[in-house]
Design a protein around this motif. Structure first.
Motif, mmCIF file in Angstrom:
data_model
loop_
_atom_site.group_PDB
_atom_site.id
_atom_site.type_symbol
_atom_site.label_atom_id
_atom_site.label_comp_id
_atom_site.label_asym_id
_atom_site.label_seq_id
_atom_site.Cartn_x
_atom_site.Cartn_y
_atom_site.Cartn_z
ATOM 1 N N THR A 100 -3.093 4.716 6.030
ATOM 2 C CA THR A 100 -2.624 5.565 4.937
ATOM 3 C C THR A 100 -1.693 4.753 4.055
ATOM 4 N N THR A 101 -1.741 5.050 2.805
ATOM 5 C CA THR A 101 -1.027 4.222 1.855
ATOM 6 C C THR A 101 0.131 4.989 1.238
ATOM 7 N N PRO A 102 1.299 4.424 1.291
ATOM 8 C CA PRO A 102 2.398 5.067 0.580
ATOM 9 C C PRO A 102 2.184 4.898 -0.923
ATOM 10 N N GLU A 153 7.013 -2.268 1.465
ATOM 11 C CA GLU A 153 6.998 -3.145 2.623
ATOM 12 C C GLU A 153 5.720 -2.926 3.434
ATOM 13 N N GLY A 154 5.063 -4.019 3.822
ATOM 14 C CA GLY A 154 3.887 -3.942 4.684
ATOM 15 C C GLY A 154 2.588 -3.643 3.966
ATOM 16 N N GLU A 155 2.615 -3.517 2.647
ATOM 17 C CA GLU A 155 1.362 -3.227 1.951
ATOM 18 C C GLU A 155 0.833 -4.469 1.229
ATOM 19 N N THR A 156 -0.383 -4.345 0.729
ATOM 20 C CA THR A 156 -0.975 -5.401 -0.074
ATOM 21 C C THR A 156 -1.191 -4.857 -1.478
ATOM 22 N N LEU A 157 -0.567 -5.535 -2.432
ATOM 23 C CA LEU A 157 -0.783 -5.154 -3.826
ATOM 24 C C LEU A 157 -1.689 -6.202 -4.456
ATOM 25 N N GLY A 158 -2.798 -5.752 -5.012
ATOM 26 C CA GLY A 158 -3.699 -6.670 -5.688
ATOM 27 C C GLY A 158 -3.287 -6.827 -7.141
ATOM 28 N N LEU A 159 -3.227 -8.068 -7.622
ATOM 29 C CA LEU A 159 -2.917 -8.317 -9.029
ATOM 30 C C LEU A 159 -4.181 -8.920 -9.638
ATOM 31 N N VAL A 160 -4.796 -8.159 -10.538
ATOM 32 C CA VAL A 160 -6.131 -8.490 -11.011
ATOM 33 C C VAL A 160 -6.121 -8.735 -12.511
ATOM 34 N N GLY A 161 -6.945 -9.631 -12.962
ATOM 35 C CA GLY A 161 -7.072 -9.847 -14.394
ATOM 36 C C GLY A 161 -7.854 -11.113 -14.646
ATOM 37 N N THR A 181 4.043 -8.477 3.775
ATOM 38 C CA THR A 181 3.731 -7.815 2.517
ATOM 39 C C THR A 181 3.034 -8.845 1.638
ATOM 40 N N TYR A 182 1.876 -8.479 1.099
ATOM 41 C CA TYR A 182 1.126 -9.442 0.298
ATOM 42 C C TYR A 182 1.110 -9.034 -1.174
ATOM 43 N N LEU A 183 1.309 -10.026 -2.032
ATOM 44 C CA LEU A 183 0.898 -9.876 -3.426
ATOM 45 C C LEU A 183 -0.361 -10.721 -3.542
ATOM 46 N N PHE A 184 -1.505 -10.051 -3.704
ATOM 47 C CA PHE A 184 -2.792 -10.720 -3.615
ATOM 48 C C PHE A 184 -3.346 -10.886 -5.027
ATOM 49 N N VAL A 185 -3.247 -12.107 -5.542
ATOM 50 C CA VAL A 185 -3.692 -12.387 -6.908
ATOM 51 C C VAL A 185 -5.157 -12.799 -6.865
ATOM 52 N N VAL A 227 -13.399 -8.356 -3.232
ATOM 53 C CA VAL A 227 -12.417 -8.772 -2.233
ATOM 54 C C VAL A 227 -11.158 -7.924 -2.362
ATOM 55 N N VAL A 228 -10.714 -7.694 -3.586
ATOM 56 C CA VAL A 228 -9.512 -6.896 -3.820
ATOM 57 C C VAL A 228 -9.688 -5.488 -3.265
ATOM 58 N N LYS A 229 -10.844 -4.915 -3.517
ATOM 59 C CA LYS A 229 -11.094 -3.561 -3.033
ATOM 60 C C LYS A 229 -11.041 -3.515 -1.512
ATOM 61 N N HIS A 230 -11.503 -4.574 -0.890
ATOM 62 C CA HIS A 230 -11.540 -4.579 0.567
ATOM 63 C C HIS A 230 -10.149 -4.744 1.178
ATOM 64 N N ILE A 231 -9.325 -5.583 0.568
ATOM 65 C CA ILE A 231 -8.100 -6.013 1.256
ATOM 66 C C ILE A 231 -6.841 -5.294 0.769
ATOM 67 N N CYS A 232 -6.869 -4.708 -0.438
ATOM 68 C CA CYS A 232 -5.619 -4.205 -1.019
ATOM 69 C C CYS A 232 -5.420 -2.709 -0.811
ATOM 70 N N ASP A 233 -4.132 -2.305 -0.684
ATOM 71 C CA ASP A 233 -3.797 -0.895 -0.654
ATOM 72 C C ASP A 233 -3.747 -0.351 -2.075
ATOM 73 N N ARG A 234 -3.046 -1.106 -2.929
ATOM 74 C CA ARG A 234 -2.952 -0.689 -4.325
ATOM 75 C C ARG A 234 -3.332 -1.869 -5.206
ATOM 76 N N VAL A 235 -3.708 -1.571 -6.440
ATOM 77 C CA VAL A 235 -4.161 -2.615 -7.351
ATOM 78 C C VAL A 235 -3.465 -2.456 -8.696
ATOM 79 N N THR A 236 -3.044 -3.586 -9.276
ATOM 80 C CA THR A 236 -2.484 -3.602 -10.621
ATOM 81 C C THR A 236 -3.377 -4.484 -11.490
ATOM 82 N N VAL A 237 -3.748 -3.988 -12.663
ATOM 83 C CA VAL A 237 -4.628 -4.740 -13.562
ATOM 84 C C VAL A 237 -3.828 -5.215 -14.772
#
Lengths: 355, 344
Positions: free
Chosen positions: B2-4, B50-58, B222-226, B232-242
């Motif tokens: 579950t994602t906060p 804390e503990g989540e993965t945020l995807g940074l996409v662009g 905690t990951y910032l996943f660029v 891949v982002v959809k698979h690994i991230c809790d939230r995504v920023t574009v």
């Protein structure tokens, strides 16, 4: 798709080896394939699988210490003025001879991976396209310029007239790739080789370039060999797919069969290992164990056996499986299918009969 | 998992970036006079729990690398705040700290690089590279360092005996594991992963993604996943920023972003993604023109020259970045009314 009876290109048991001081690298080790007119022929594989070397061999631009060791590359060449097409073996031609130079760019054109590196930075884009046109067509400079301009318009470059006199570094990545496509198409080649044409561009540009290639291919009914490591791209553009691993073809078939009914354990594992839309997020992805071996440590027998989930001791590590037809559409090189007697005729025999 | 979401109380936030700007001056002429600015990051706002993965996409040039470099303070931002909650619970603004004040915080933020060939020094052994951060942080005893390196190598799935070897002996996937071991040496809390799998072969990408997910669970990372790879982002991230031309255009949970994008640019990215299934035809996206230049962005909404839903207001007025539905932020004048197609 319906295949007309005569293939445009038939590669038979092609072997390209690199004779290094440290030993021989068998970069391409027995590749056979047929490309038909009007077909988008996808070659998919990871690094070191030999997909790019195969295409270099086709254009006869393999650099030393690499050498075509054996095999045939039969191109059905259309001649001018309605003469009957003849078949020429590219492997037998002189790589520097006039005949090969006419084919290169004239009959077979290449869209390279890195358009930045492929254009000369000190000549305008227009001059480079015009040079190609004047080499292969009997036209003067003015006509060549008109053809080049039309090509740029055909690939959807806005303000084509200004772009003709621009240098490649003045264009954006997407425009540069389009200009490269225009140059490759400028002599109406029967066969277009696209070597990872969208790897260096962004997602939205990639969608544009893929759509452009599909449209041009349909309009001109030329054949495209599309090389990529991206399974998503291959699923979207190709009609027919060849999967390569360490210099050999592991599986061939129509795109729908390859993606929905893969036969070779490598194809199956590769398709499972990419995150798909309907997969549970954050679940463990099925993996392929190990990594691609170094070219000097090529396994004996089937090159995939050390990583294969269905490895058979004493068989896969001893003998090399031949590429055999498993049904009327797919061909697989895997011992799992070799005991099935149904139509398991060697590919070479069936195709030679068709030629 | 579950994602906060955005309502998650502030004490869950490990990092909050507020109004971050990074402008690079454009200098011309003999006197190197500043004639303009490249707005690589322009009013960027997001947070990471804390503990989540945020995807940074662009796409390339959108400023995602600039933002991650500012967070790690490899570069000083032009303005804005970057509130980081340190291990002892205090909140500091990374943008205001000087070199000396930053140095104890560096161990808490680490980076995994894109290119496993360029990011490992070919003249250093694996032990030298993975233990260098330990040495700098004051672990003088070589035996202790060897123990820690062995532990790290086991953690990332490599044999500890490998530590005296040089990088050339390893494959791309193994090199990336070494890079990950080095990033984890000092027990960081925030890991910035800049395209960590895009240089790897398809058959080893899955292994590396599994490893990153596994390490996150075990070490509460905690990951910032660029990344630019949306599947891949959809698979690994809790939230995504574009991001688009230095600005954030949309932020949402990964699930919602792909099912119901609110910004036309996100919808175009989702539609452009080639799906590995010949029966699903994708890529039929009409996105004319090119990405705008951050040195000379268009008026109003930066995306308007390429947008199929552009109205007069978009040409003159920059849209506010606001919460459309709980936890789903977007910067589009028409975010509420548009019904954009997501992924099937």
């Amino acid at each position: 798709m319906n295949q007309p009876s005569d293939p445009l290109l038939s590669i038979r048991d092609l072997k390209v080896h690199f004779f290094m001081d440290e030993g021989v690298v068998r970069a391409v080790d027995g590749v056979s394939l047929d490309v038909y007119p009007g077909q988008v022929f996808g070659i998919v594989g990871e690094s070191g699988c030999g997909k790019s070397v195969t295409m270099k061999a086709l254009l006869r631009i393999v650099e030393p210490p690499g050498r075509i060791v054996s095999g045939e590359m039969l191109l059905r060449r259309t001649n001018k003025k309605g003469a009957a097409p003849d078949i020429v073996d590219l492997a037998k031609l002189d790589a520097r001879g006039q005949e090969m130079r006419d084919i290169r760019g004239g009959q077979i054109a290449l869209i390279p991976q890195e358009p930045m590196a492929a254009f000369s930075p000190v000549h305008t884009v227009g001059n480079q396209i015009m040079e190609a046109i004047q080499l292969h067509r009997n036209v003067d400079k003015k006509e060549a310029r008109a053809i080049a301009l039309q090509q740029l318009k055909d690939v959807g470059i806005p303000e084509a007239e200004q772009r003709l006199d621009a240098y490649s570094w003045q264009l954006s990545g997407g425009l540069r790739q389009r200009a490269m496509i225009a140059m490759a198409l400028s002599c109406n080649p029967a066969l277009l080789i696209a070597d990872e044409p969208t790897t260096a561009v962004d997602v939205t540009t990639q969608a544009q370039v893929l759509r452009l290639l599909r449209r041009l291919q349909e309009e001109r009914n030329s054949a495209i060999i599309f090389i990529t490591h991206d399974l998503g791209v291959i699923a979207q553009v190709a009609h027919y797919v060849t999967v390569m691993y360490l210099g050999v073809v592991v599986e061939q078939g129509p795109v729908d069969d390859i993606f929905h009914n893969p036969k070779h354990p490598y194809t199956q594992a590769l398709l499972k290992s990419i995150p798909s839309i309907d997969m549970t997020a954050r679940a463990d992805l099925p993996t392929i164990k190990g990594s691609i071996p170094h070219p000097f440590n090529r396994p004996a027998g089937c090159p995939f056996y050390p990583r294969c989930a269905r490895f058979m001791q004493g068989k896969c590590d001893k003998e090399i499986p031949a590429l055999l037809a498993v049904d009327d559409r797919q061909r697989v090189s895997c011992f799992l299918y070799h005991d099935q007697p149904a139509e398991a005729a060697p590919v070479t025999a069936s195709v030679e009969a068709a030629l | 998992m579950t994602t906060p979401t955005a309502q998650g109380s502030n004490d869950k936030r490990l990092l909050e970036v507020k109004n971050l700007r990074k402008y690079y001056p454009i200098k011309k002429g003999f006197l190197r006079k500043t004639v303009g600015y490249v707005r690589a990051a322009d009013d960027v706002n997001f947070f990471i729990n804390e503990g989540e993965t945020l995807g940074l996409v662009g796409e390339s040039g959108c400023g995602k690398t600039t933002v991650s470099r500012c967070i790690l303070r490899a570069q000083a931002p032009t303005s804005g705040e970057m509130l980081f909650r340190t291990g002892d619970g205090a909140t500091v603004d990374l943008s205001r700290l000087d070199r000396k004040a930053l140095s104890p915080l560096r161990s808490q933020m680490q980076m995994i690089f894109q290119d496993p060939y360029g990011s490992l020094n070919p003249r250093m052994t694996i032990f030298d590279m993975v233990s260098e951060p330990l040495l700098i942080s004051g672990m003088k005893d070589r035996r202790k360092r060897e123990e820690r390196v062995a532990e790290l190598l086991r953690l990332v799935g490599l044999r500890p005996e490998f530590m005296q070897r040089f990088p050339h002996a390893f494959s791309g996937g193994q090199r990336q594991r070494i890079g990950i071991a080095r990033a984890l040496a000092l027990n960081p809390r925030l890991v910035v992963a800049d395209e960590p799998v895009s240089a790897l072969d398809v058959s080893v990408q899955a292994q590396t993604l599994n490893l990153l997910l596994d390490l996150q669970k075990r070490l509460n990372l905690t990951y910032l996943f660029v990344s630019h790879n949306l599947s891949v982002v959809k698979h690994i991230c809790d939230r995504v920023t574009v991001m688009y031309v230095g600005k954030i255009v949309e932020t949402a949970t990964a699930e919602e972003m792909f099912a119901r994008p609110r910004h036309p640019y996100t919808a175009a990215l989702v539609a452009a993604l080639p799906v590995a299934d010949p029966r699903i035809k994708t890529g039929n996206v009409e996105l004319p023109g090119e990405v705008a230049s951050p040195a000379n962005p268009p008026s109003g909404c930066y995306f308007h020259p390429r947008c199929a839903f552009c109205i007069d207001r978009c040409r003159t007025e920059a849209p506010a970045y606001r919460e459309i539905t709980p936890g789903h932020f977007a910067a589009c004048h028409r975010a509420e009314e548009l019904n954009l197609a997501g992924m099937a």
